[in-house]
Design a protein around this motif. Sequence first.
Motif, short mmCIF file in Angstrom:
data_model
loop_
_atom_site.label_atom_id
_atom_site.label_comp_id
_atom_site.label_asym_id
_atom_site.label_seq_id
_atom_site.Cartn_x
_atom_site.Cartn_y
_atom_site.Cartn_z
N CYS A 387 0.83 -1.21 0.00
CA CYS A 387 0.00 0.00 0.00
C CYS A 387 0.86 1.25 0.00
O CYS A 387 0.53 2.25 -0.65
CB CYS A 387 -0.93 -0.01 1.21
N LEU A 388 1.97 1.20 0.73
CA LEU A 388 2.87 2.35 0.77
C LEU A 388 3.48 2.62 -0.60
O LEU A 388 3.56 3.77 -1.05
CB LEU A 388 3.97 2.10 1.81
N LEU A 389 3.89 1.55 -1.29
CA LEU A 389 4.46 1.71 -2.63
C LEU A 389 3.43 2.27 -3.61
O LEU A 389 3.74 3.14 -4.43
CB LEU A 389 4.99 0.37 -3.13
N ILE A 390 2.20 1.75 -3.53
CA ILE A 390 1.15 2.24 -4.43
C ILE A 390 0.85 3.72 -4.17
O ILE A 390 0.71 4.51 -5.11
CB ILE A 390 -0.12 1.40 -4.27
N SER A 391 0.79 4.11 -2.91
CA SER A 391 0.50 5.50 -2.58
C SER A 391 1.62 6.43 -3.04
O SER A 391 1.35 7.53 -3.54
CB SER A 391 0.27 5.65 -1.07
N VAL A 392 2.87 5.99 -2.90
CA VAL A 392 4.00 6.81 -3.37
C VAL A 392 3.96 6.97 -4.88
O VAL A 392 4.22 8.05 -5.42
CB VAL A 392 5.33 6.18 -2.91
N LYS A 398 -1.93 11.74 -8.67
CA LYS A 398 -3.23 12.01 -8.05
C LYS A 398 -3.01 12.06 -6.54
O LYS A 398 -3.09 11.03 -5.86
CB LYS A 398 -4.25 10.93 -8.41
N PRO A 399 -2.69 13.22 -5.99
CA PRO A 399 -2.37 13.32 -4.56
C PRO A 399 -3.49 12.82 -3.65
O PRO A 399 -3.22 12.20 -2.63
CB PRO A 399 -2.12 14.82 -4.36
N LEU A 400 -4.73 13.08 -4.02
CA LEU A 400 -5.85 12.65 -3.18
C LEU A 400 -5.92 11.13 -3.11
O LEU A 400 -6.08 10.55 -2.03
CB LEU A 400 -7.16 13.23 -3.71
N TYR A 401 -5.78 10.48 -4.26
CA TYR A 401 -5.83 9.02 -4.30
C TYR A 401 -4.67 8.41 -3.51
O TYR A 401 -4.84 7.47 -2.74
CB TYR A 401 -5.80 8.55 -5.76
N GLY A 402 -3.47 8.98 -3.69
CA GLY A 402 -2.31 8.47 -2.96
C GLY A 402 -2.45 8.65 -1.47
O GLY A 402 -2.07 7.78 -0.69
N VAL A 404 -5.30 8.81 0.26
CA VAL A 404 -6.32 7.89 0.77
C VAL A 404 -5.77 6.48 0.93
O VAL A 404 -5.99 5.80 1.95
CB VAL A 404 -7.55 7.88 -0.18
N VAL A 405 -4.99 6.02 -0.06
CA VAL A 405 -4.38 4.69 0.03
C VAL A 405 -3.40 4.63 1.19
O VAL A 405 -3.34 3.64 1.93
CB VAL A 405 -3.69 4.33 -1.30
N PRO A 410 -3.12 0.95 5.65
CA PRO A 410 -2.57 0.25 6.81
C PRO A 410 -3.59 -0.07 7.91
O PRO A 410 -3.28 -0.84 8.81
CB PRO A 410 -1.52 1.23 7.35
N ILE A 411 -4.79 0.54 7.87
CA ILE A 411 -5.74 0.35 8.97
C ILE A 411 -6.10 -1.12 9.18
O ILE A 411 -6.04 -1.62 10.31
CB ILE A 411 -6.99 1.21 8.73
N PRO A 412 -6.49 -1.89 8.13
CA PRO A 412 -6.77 -3.31 8.38
C PRO A 412 -5.56 -4.06 8.92
O PRO A 412 -5.71 -4.93 9.78
CB PRO A 412 -7.18 -3.83 6.99
#
Length: 442
Positions: A387-392, A398-402, A404-405, A410-412
Amino acid sequence: TISVITNGGDYKSDLVTMNLGAAEIASYKHLSTNFNHRVGVRNRGLPTNSEEVHSSFQAGVNFCTIGFGIFFVVLAIGFLSWNEGYVMGLVESYESAVSKGNPVQDISQIDPNLEGKLIFVSGPISSDKILHDPLTNISLQAVKLHRKVEMYQWIETQREREIKVDGRITSKVSSSYEKAWQEALVDSGNFKESLIHRNPKKFRLHNLKQEANYVNIGAYRLSNYLIGHMTEFKSVPINPYKINSHFKIWYSSLYTGLDPFHPNIGDYKLTYTYAGLSGDSPDQVSVLGEQRTTKEGITEIVPHNTADGIVMVVVMEAKQYLDLFEKKLQPTPVTWFIRIICLILMYLGLISLSGVFSIIVNFLKGDQRIIFFPSVGKLTAAAFICCLLISVQWFHFKPLYGTVVLILGPIPCLLIVVCCRKCQEWMDEDEDDDDNDDDEEE
Protein backbone atom coordinates in the motif's frame (compact mmCIF):
# COMPACT_ATOMS: atom_id res chain seq x y z
CA THR A 1 25.20 -31.68 30.97
CA ILE A 2 23.96 -28.09 31.52
CA SER A 3 25.83 -25.02 32.66
CA VAL A 4 23.82 -22.40 34.56
CA ILE A 5 24.88 -18.82 35.21
CA THR A 6 22.82 -17.21 37.97
CA ASN A 7 22.57 -13.46 38.34
CA GLY A 8 19.14 -12.79 39.81
CA GLY A 9 18.07 -11.32 43.12
CA ASP A 10 20.66 -11.45 45.94
CA TYR A 11 22.47 -14.48 44.46
CA LYS A 12 26.12 -14.04 43.52
CA SER A 13 27.21 -14.72 39.97
CA ASP A 14 28.36 -18.31 39.79
CA LEU A 15 28.90 -21.10 37.28
CA VAL A 16 27.35 -24.41 38.24
CA THR A 17 27.76 -27.61 36.18
CA MET A 18 25.38 -30.49 36.85
CA ASN A 19 24.45 -33.81 35.25
CA LEU A 20 20.65 -33.89 35.10
CA GLY A 21 18.00 -36.03 33.44
CA ALA A 22 15.29 -34.77 31.09
CA ALA A 23 12.73 -34.27 33.86
CA GLU A 24 15.19 -32.35 36.05
CA ILE A 25 16.22 -30.15 33.09
CA ALA A 26 12.57 -29.26 32.37
CA SER A 27 11.99 -28.50 36.05
CA TYR A 28 15.15 -26.41 36.30
CA LYS A 29 14.28 -24.44 33.17
CA HIS A 30 10.88 -23.62 34.69
CA LEU A 31 12.55 -22.60 37.96
CA SER A 32 15.15 -20.46 36.18
CA THR A 33 12.44 -18.55 34.35
CA ASN A 34 10.74 -17.55 37.60
CA PHE A 35 14.03 -16.34 39.15
CA ASN A 36 15.34 -14.58 36.05
CA HIS A 37 18.11 -17.10 35.37
CA ARG A 38 19.86 -17.62 32.09
CA VAL A 39 20.04 -21.28 31.16
CA GLY A 40 22.47 -22.63 28.54
CA VAL A 41 22.77 -26.24 27.44
CA ARG A 42 26.12 -27.35 26.06
CA ASN A 43 26.84 -30.74 24.54
CA ARG A 44 30.43 -31.56 25.47
CA GLY A 45 30.52 -34.71 23.36
CA LEU A 46 30.43 -33.00 19.93
CA PRO A 47 33.82 -32.90 18.16
CA THR A 48 35.28 -29.57 17.20
CA ASN A 49 35.37 -30.40 13.47
CA SER A 50 31.67 -31.31 13.48
CA GLU A 51 30.86 -28.03 15.15
CA GLU A 52 32.74 -26.11 12.45
CA VAL A 53 31.02 -28.04 9.63
CA HIS A 54 27.62 -27.48 11.22
CA SER A 55 28.32 -23.76 11.67
CA SER A 56 29.51 -23.40 8.05
CA PHE A 57 26.46 -25.22 6.72
CA GLN A 58 24.12 -23.13 8.86
CA ALA A 59 25.81 -19.92 7.67
CA GLY A 60 25.43 -21.02 4.05
CA VAL A 61 21.76 -21.75 4.54
CA ASN A 62 21.25 -18.35 6.19
CA PHE A 63 22.97 -16.51 3.34
CA CYS A 64 20.85 -18.38 0.76
CA THR A 65 17.67 -17.56 2.67
CA ILE A 66 18.64 -13.89 2.90
CA GLY A 67 19.47 -13.88 -0.82
CA PHE A 68 16.08 -15.31 -1.73
CA GLY A 69 14.39 -12.83 0.59
CA ILE A 70 16.13 -9.86 -1.05
CA PHE A 71 15.31 -11.24 -4.51
CA PHE A 72 11.59 -11.62 -3.69
CA VAL A 73 11.36 -8.14 -2.15
CA VAL A 74 13.16 -6.46 -5.08
CA LEU A 75 11.03 -8.42 -7.58
CA ALA A 76 7.83 -7.40 -5.79
CA ILE A 77 8.85 -3.73 -5.69
CA GLY A 78 9.88 -3.68 -9.35
CA PHE A 79 6.83 -5.57 -10.59
CA LEU A 80 4.42 -3.45 -8.54
CA SER A 81 6.10 -0.21 -9.66
CA TRP A 82 5.83 -1.29 -13.31
CA ASN A 83 2.16 -2.22 -12.92
CA GLU A 84 1.19 1.03 -11.23
CA GLY A 85 3.27 3.01 -13.73
CA TYR A 86 1.45 1.37 -16.63
CA VAL A 87 -1.96 2.04 -15.06
CA MET A 88 -1.01 5.66 -14.37
CA GLY A 89 0.15 6.08 -17.97
CA LEU A 90 -3.12 4.65 -19.23
CA VAL A 91 -5.18 6.93 -16.97
CA GLU A 92 -3.11 9.94 -17.96
CA SER A 93 -3.51 9.16 -21.65
CA TYR A 94 -7.28 8.80 -21.43
CA GLU A 95 -7.65 11.89 -19.29
CA SER A 96 -5.60 13.77 -21.84
CA ALA A 97 -7.96 12.47 -24.50
CA VAL A 98 -10.91 13.87 -22.57
CA SER A 99 -9.35 17.33 -22.65
CA LYS A 100 -7.82 17.16 -26.13
CA GLY A 101 -10.32 14.92 -27.88
CA ASN A 102 -12.60 16.38 -30.54
CA PRO A 103 -16.26 15.44 -30.11
CA VAL A 104 -18.01 15.26 -33.48
CA GLN A 105 -21.32 17.09 -33.32
CA ASP A 106 -22.60 16.21 -36.82
CA ILE A 107 -21.85 12.56 -37.66
CA SER A 108 -23.57 12.80 -41.04
CA GLN A 109 -20.69 14.82 -42.51
CA ILE A 110 -16.91 14.34 -42.50
CA ASP A 111 -14.82 17.23 -41.19
CA PRO A 112 -11.50 17.29 -43.13
CA ASN A 113 -9.89 19.45 -40.44
CA LEU A 114 -10.01 16.49 -38.02
CA GLU A 115 -7.89 14.24 -40.26
CA GLY A 116 -5.26 12.43 -38.15
CA LYS A 117 -6.69 13.75 -34.88
CA LEU A 118 -8.33 12.00 -31.95
CA ILE A 119 -12.10 12.20 -32.29
CA PHE A 120 -15.11 11.08 -30.30
CA VAL A 121 -18.14 9.85 -32.24
CA SER A 122 -21.44 8.77 -30.72
CA GLY A 123 -24.61 7.69 -32.46
CA PRO A 124 -26.63 4.80 -33.89
CA ILE A 125 -24.73 2.10 -35.74
CA SER A 126 -25.59 0.64 -39.11
CA SER A 127 -24.35 -2.58 -40.74
CA ASP A 128 -24.33 -3.69 -44.35
CA LYS A 129 -26.23 -6.99 -44.14
CA ILE A 130 -28.67 -9.16 -42.21
CA LEU A 131 -27.00 -12.03 -40.38
CA HIS A 132 -28.92 -15.28 -40.98
CA ASP A 133 -28.60 -18.84 -39.65
CA PRO A 134 -30.33 -21.26 -42.07
CA LEU A 135 -30.28 -24.06 -39.49
CA THR A 136 -32.83 -22.43 -37.20
CA ASN A 137 -33.97 -19.57 -39.45
CA ILE A 138 -32.74 -16.96 -36.93
CA SER A 139 -32.19 -13.59 -38.65
CA LEU A 140 -30.92 -10.34 -37.19
CA GLN A 141 -29.39 -7.17 -38.55
CA ALA A 142 -26.43 -6.68 -36.26
CA VAL A 143 -22.65 -6.38 -36.22
CA LYS A 144 -22.06 -9.87 -34.77
CA LEU A 145 -24.19 -13.01 -34.34
CA HIS A 146 -22.96 -16.01 -32.34
CA ARG A 147 -24.49 -19.46 -31.96
CA LYS A 148 -23.37 -21.58 -29.00
CA VAL A 149 -24.19 -25.29 -29.10
CA GLU A 150 -24.35 -27.46 -25.98
CA MET A 151 -25.09 -31.18 -25.73
CA TYR A 152 -26.59 -33.06 -22.80
CA GLN A 153 -23.90 -35.51 -21.62
CA TRP A 154 -22.73 -37.70 -18.77
CA ILE A 155 -20.06 -36.25 -16.46
CA GLU A 156 -17.87 -38.36 -14.19
CA THR A 157 -16.63 -37.02 -10.85
CA GLN A 158 -13.99 -38.95 -8.92
CA ARG A 159 -13.46 -38.61 -5.18
CA GLU A 160 -10.55 -40.07 -3.26
CA ARG A 161 -10.88 -40.99 0.42
CA GLU A 162 -8.77 -42.91 2.91
CA ILE A 163 -10.09 -46.09 4.53
CA LYS A 164 -8.62 -48.49 7.07
CA VAL A 165 -8.41 -52.13 5.99
CA ASP A 166 -6.74 -54.75 8.26
CA GLY A 167 -4.96 -52.03 10.18
CA ARG A 168 -3.63 -50.35 7.03
CA ILE A 169 -4.72 -47.00 5.64
CA THR A 170 -5.40 -47.19 1.92
CA SER A 171 -6.97 -44.77 -0.55
CA LYS A 172 -10.15 -45.63 -2.39
CA VAL A 173 -11.42 -43.80 -5.46
CA SER A 174 -15.17 -43.62 -5.94
CA SER A 175 -16.91 -42.35 -9.08
CA SER A 176 -20.23 -40.55 -9.32
CA TYR A 177 -22.13 -39.59 -12.48
CA GLU A 178 -24.48 -36.77 -13.35
CA LYS A 179 -26.00 -35.26 -16.48
CA ALA A 180 -25.25 -31.71 -17.58
CA TRP A 181 -25.13 -29.41 -20.60
CA GLN A 182 -21.60 -29.24 -22.00
CA GLU A 183 -20.17 -27.14 -24.83
CA ALA A 184 -17.22 -29.53 -25.35
CA LEU A 185 -17.40 -33.26 -26.08
CA VAL A 186 -16.96 -35.46 -23.00
CA ASP A 187 -15.24 -38.75 -23.81
CA SER A 188 -17.13 -41.45 -21.92
CA GLY A 189 -14.67 -44.13 -23.04
CA ASN A 190 -12.41 -43.19 -20.12
CA PHE A 191 -15.19 -43.54 -17.54
CA LYS A 192 -14.90 -46.20 -14.87
CA GLU A 193 -18.42 -47.35 -15.78
CA SER A 194 -18.26 -46.62 -19.51
CA LEU A 195 -20.73 -49.36 -20.46
CA ILE A 196 -23.54 -47.83 -18.42
CA HIS A 197 -22.78 -44.14 -19.02
CA ARG A 198 -22.26 -43.50 -22.73
CA ASN A 199 -22.02 -40.18 -24.56
CA PRO A 200 -22.23 -39.59 -28.32
CA LYS A 201 -18.84 -39.75 -30.01
CA LYS A 202 -19.18 -36.43 -31.85
CA PHE A 203 -21.22 -33.26 -32.17
CA ARG A 204 -23.75 -33.12 -35.00
CA LEU A 205 -24.22 -29.37 -34.51
CA HIS A 206 -21.43 -26.82 -34.06
CA ASN A 207 -20.85 -23.26 -32.93
CA LEU A 208 -21.26 -20.47 -35.45
CA LYS A 209 -19.94 -16.90 -35.64
CA GLN A 210 -21.08 -14.35 -38.20
CA GLU A 211 -19.97 -10.75 -38.61
CA ALA A 212 -20.96 -7.81 -40.79
CA ASN A 213 -18.53 -6.64 -43.44
CA TYR A 214 -19.01 -2.92 -42.87
CA VAL A 215 -20.14 -1.00 -39.79
CA ASN A 216 -20.81 2.75 -39.77
CA ILE A 217 -21.70 5.48 -37.32
CA GLY A 218 -23.16 8.11 -39.54
CA ALA A 219 -20.60 8.88 -42.26
CA TYR A 220 -17.75 7.29 -40.29
CA ARG A 221 -16.79 3.66 -40.89
CA LEU A 222 -15.31 1.57 -38.10
CA SER A 223 -12.09 -0.28 -38.84
CA ASN A 224 -11.90 -4.05 -38.33
CA TYR A 225 -9.86 -3.46 -35.18
CA LEU A 226 -12.65 -1.43 -33.61
CA ILE A 227 -15.27 -3.97 -34.68
CA GLY A 228 -13.27 -6.61 -32.87
CA HIS A 229 -13.61 -4.57 -29.65
CA MET A 230 -17.41 -4.75 -29.75
CA THR A 231 -17.83 -7.47 -27.13
CA GLU A 232 -21.02 -6.51 -25.25
CA PHE A 233 -23.24 -9.43 -26.28
CA LYS A 234 -26.95 -9.78 -25.55
CA SER A 235 -29.46 -12.60 -26.03
CA VAL A 236 -31.24 -12.69 -29.38
CA PRO A 237 -35.03 -12.29 -29.09
CA ILE A 238 -36.61 -15.40 -30.62
CA ASN A 239 -39.75 -15.15 -32.73
CA PRO A 240 -41.66 -18.46 -32.33
CA TYR A 241 -43.35 -18.01 -35.73
CA LYS A 242 -40.09 -17.79 -37.70
CA ILE A 243 -37.89 -20.52 -36.25
CA ASN A 244 -37.46 -23.96 -37.80
CA SER A 245 -40.13 -26.44 -36.69
CA HIS A 246 -37.50 -28.98 -35.59
CA PHE A 247 -36.58 -26.77 -32.61
CA LYS A 248 -38.47 -25.91 -29.44
CA ILE A 249 -38.14 -22.66 -27.52
CA TRP A 250 -36.72 -23.16 -24.02
CA TYR A 251 -36.39 -19.85 -22.17
CA SER A 252 -33.91 -17.84 -24.32
CA SER A 253 -32.54 -20.92 -26.15
CA LEU A 254 -33.62 -23.46 -28.73
CA TYR A 255 -33.87 -27.17 -27.92
CA THR A 256 -33.80 -30.35 -29.97
CA GLY A 257 -35.49 -33.32 -28.31
CA LEU A 258 -38.75 -34.51 -26.80
CA ASP A 259 -38.97 -32.56 -23.54
CA PRO A 260 -36.60 -29.68 -22.66
CA PHE A 261 -37.47 -30.03 -18.95
CA HIS A 262 -36.46 -33.71 -19.03
CA PRO A 263 -33.70 -33.89 -21.64
CA ASN A 264 -32.02 -37.10 -22.79
CA ILE A 265 -28.37 -37.80 -23.46
CA GLY A 266 -27.49 -36.45 -26.90
CA ASP A 267 -30.05 -33.62 -26.95
CA TYR A 268 -28.87 -30.17 -28.07
CA LYS A 269 -29.37 -26.66 -26.75
CA LEU A 270 -28.64 -23.64 -28.98
CA THR A 271 -28.13 -20.15 -27.54
CA TYR A 272 -27.89 -17.06 -29.77
CA THR A 273 -26.24 -13.76 -28.81
CA TYR A 274 -25.54 -10.58 -30.75
CA ALA A 275 -23.44 -7.42 -30.45
CA GLY A 276 -24.29 -4.08 -32.05
CA LEU A 277 -27.90 -4.15 -33.12
CA SER A 278 -28.67 -2.10 -36.22
CA GLY A 279 -31.71 -1.72 -38.41
CA ASP A 280 -34.97 -0.16 -37.20
CA SER A 281 -33.94 0.14 -33.51
CA PRO A 282 -30.14 0.46 -33.60
CA ASP A 283 -27.87 0.55 -30.55
CA GLN A 284 -26.22 3.80 -29.55
CA VAL A 285 -22.45 3.33 -29.58
CA SER A 286 -19.65 5.66 -28.51
CA VAL A 287 -16.27 5.35 -30.23
CA LEU A 288 -12.94 7.01 -29.49
CA GLY A 289 -10.24 6.80 -32.15
CA GLU A 290 -8.30 8.56 -34.85
CA GLN A 291 -9.87 9.86 -38.04
CA ARG A 292 -8.08 8.55 -41.11
CA THR A 293 -8.97 8.50 -44.80
CA THR A 294 -8.02 5.43 -46.86
CA LYS A 295 -6.72 5.38 -50.42
CA GLU A 296 -10.22 4.54 -51.61
CA GLY A 297 -11.50 7.79 -50.07
CA ILE A 298 -13.31 6.10 -47.14
CA THR A 299 -13.03 7.87 -43.78
CA GLU A 300 -12.45 5.37 -40.99
CA ILE A 301 -12.00 5.50 -37.25
CA VAL A 302 -8.81 3.62 -36.37
CA PRO A 303 -6.83 3.11 -33.11
CA HIS A 304 -4.90 6.13 -31.90
CA ASN A 305 -1.25 5.73 -30.80
CA THR A 306 -0.25 8.09 -27.99
CA ALA A 307 3.21 9.53 -27.42
CA ASP A 308 3.75 6.93 -24.69
CA GLY A 309 3.12 4.10 -27.14
CA ILE A 310 -0.33 3.26 -25.77
CA VAL A 311 -2.91 2.16 -28.32
CA MET A 312 -6.07 4.07 -27.49
CA VAL A 313 -9.39 2.72 -28.67
CA VAL A 314 -12.80 2.62 -26.99
CA VAL A 315 -16.00 1.08 -28.31
CA MET A 316 -18.86 1.07 -25.81
CA GLU A 317 -22.57 1.48 -25.58
CA ALA A 318 -22.45 4.89 -23.94
CA LYS A 319 -24.00 8.14 -25.04
CA GLN A 320 -22.04 10.59 -22.92
CA TYR A 321 -18.37 11.37 -23.41
CA LEU A 322 -17.41 11.20 -19.71
CA ASP A 323 -19.49 8.09 -19.04
CA LEU A 324 -17.40 6.27 -21.61
CA PHE A 325 -14.17 7.06 -19.74
CA GLU A 326 -15.59 6.20 -16.32
CA LYS A 327 -16.30 2.69 -17.63
CA LYS A 328 -12.97 2.37 -19.40
CA LEU A 329 -10.78 3.48 -16.48
CA GLN A 330 -12.15 1.02 -13.96
CA PRO A 331 -9.41 -1.33 -12.59
CA THR A 332 -9.16 -4.46 -14.69
CA PRO A 333 -8.85 -7.99 -13.26
CA VAL A 334 -5.28 -8.13 -14.65
CA THR A 335 -4.30 -5.08 -12.57
CA TRP A 336 -5.61 -6.65 -9.37
CA PHE A 337 -4.03 -10.01 -10.23
CA ILE A 338 -0.59 -8.40 -10.54
CA ARG A 339 -1.09 -6.59 -7.22
CA ILE A 340 -1.94 -9.86 -5.49
CA ILE A 341 1.14 -11.55 -7.02
CA CYS A 342 3.32 -8.72 -5.71
CA LEU A 343 1.75 -9.09 -2.26
CA ILE A 344 2.63 -12.80 -2.24
CA LEU A 345 6.22 -12.09 -3.34
CA MET A 346 6.60 -9.45 -0.63
CA TYR A 347 5.22 -11.89 1.95
CA LEU A 348 7.73 -14.59 0.92
CA GLY A 349 10.53 -12.04 1.06
CA LEU A 350 9.64 -10.96 4.60
CA ILE A 351 9.55 -14.59 5.74
CA SER A 352 13.05 -15.17 4.31
CA LEU A 353 14.39 -11.97 5.91
CA SER A 354 13.07 -12.70 9.40
CA GLY A 355 16.61 -13.48 10.61
CA VAL A 356 17.93 -10.09 9.48
CA PHE A 357 15.02 -8.27 11.09
CA SER A 358 15.62 -10.24 14.28
CA ILE A 359 19.21 -8.97 14.47
CA ILE A 360 18.04 -5.38 13.92
CA VAL A 361 15.29 -5.64 16.56
CA ASN A 362 17.70 -7.27 19.01
CA PHE A 363 20.22 -4.47 18.42
CA LEU A 364 17.52 -1.88 19.07
CA LYS A 365 16.36 -3.89 22.12
CA GLY A 366 12.90 -4.35 20.69
CA ASP A 367 10.29 -7.06 21.16
CA GLN A 368 11.27 -10.19 19.23
CA ARG A 369 7.63 -11.21 18.96
CA ILE A 370 7.27 -8.53 16.30
CA ILE A 371 9.51 -10.60 14.02
CA PHE A 372 8.61 -14.14 14.97
CA PHE A 373 4.91 -13.52 15.16
CA PRO A 374 2.64 -15.91 13.21
CA SER A 375 2.32 -15.62 9.44
CA VAL A 376 -0.57 -13.18 9.73
CA GLY A 377 1.86 -10.59 11.09
CA LYS A 378 4.19 -10.89 8.11
CA LEU A 379 1.23 -10.86 5.73
CA THR A 380 -0.09 -7.61 7.19
CA ALA A 381 3.41 -6.11 7.01
CA ALA A 382 3.61 -7.10 3.34
CA ALA A 383 0.20 -5.52 2.69
CA PHE A 384 1.31 -2.32 4.43
CA ILE A 385 4.49 -2.10 2.31
CA CYS A 386 2.53 -2.70 -0.92
CA CYS A 387 0.00 0.00 0.00
CA LEU A 388 2.87 2.35 0.77
CA LEU A 389 4.46 1.71 -2.63
CA ILE A 390 1.15 2.24 -4.43
CA SER A 391 0.50 5.50 -2.58
CA VAL A 392 4.00 6.81 -3.37
CA GLN A 393 3.54 5.93 -7.05
CA TRP A 394 0.17 7.71 -7.29
CA PHE A 395 0.90 10.67 -5.00
CA HIS A 396 2.61 12.87 -7.62
CA PHE A 397 -0.10 12.11 -10.22
CA LYS A 398 -3.23 12.01 -8.05
CA PRO A 399 -2.37 13.32 -4.56
CA LEU A 400 -5.85 12.65 -3.18
CA TYR A 401 -5.83 9.02 -4.30
CA GLY A 402 -2.31 8.47 -2.96
CA THR A 403 -3.19 10.02 0.40
CA VAL A 404 -6.32 7.89 0.77
CA VAL A 405 -4.38 4.69 0.03
CA LEU A 406 -1.62 5.72 2.47
CA ILE A 407 -4.07 6.48 5.29
CA LEU A 408 -6.69 3.75 4.81
CA GLY A 409 -4.40 1.00 3.52
CA PRO A 410 -2.57 0.25 6.81
CA ILE A 411 -5.74 0.35 8.97
CA PRO A 412 -6.77 -3.31 8.38
CA CYS A 413 -3.15 -4.38 8.93
CA LEU A 414 -2.89 -2.46 12.21
CA LEU A 415 -6.20 -3.87 13.47
CA ILE A 416 -5.04 -7.43 12.76
CA VAL A 417 -1.69 -6.84 14.51
CA VAL A 418 -3.40 -5.32 17.57
CA CYS A 419 -5.80 -8.27 17.78
CA CYS A 420 -2.94 -10.75 17.47
CA ARG A 421 -0.91 -8.98 20.16
CA LYS A 422 -3.95 -9.01 22.44
CA CYS A 423 -4.40 -12.74 21.87
CA GLN A 424 -0.70 -13.27 22.65
CA GLU A 425 -1.08 -11.39 25.95
CA TRP A 426 -4.04 -13.57 26.89
CA MET A 427 -2.02 -16.69 26.05
CA ASP A 428 0.89 -15.45 28.19
CA GLU A 429 -1.47 -14.79 31.09
CA ASP A 430 -2.88 -18.30 30.80
CA GLU A 431 0.64 -19.77 30.81
CA ASP A 432 1.55 -17.75 33.92
CA ASP A 433 -1.58 -19.00 35.67
CA ASP A 434 -0.69 -22.59 34.77
CA ASP A 435 2.87 -22.05 36.08
CA ASN A 436 1.56 -20.67 39.37
CA ASP A 437 -0.78 -23.65 39.72
CA ASP A 438 2.14 -26.03 39.14
CA ASP A 439 4.24 -24.23 41.76
CA GLU A 440 1.44 -24.51 44.31
CA GLU A 441 1.07 -28.21 43.62
CA GLU A 442 4.82 -28.72 44.08
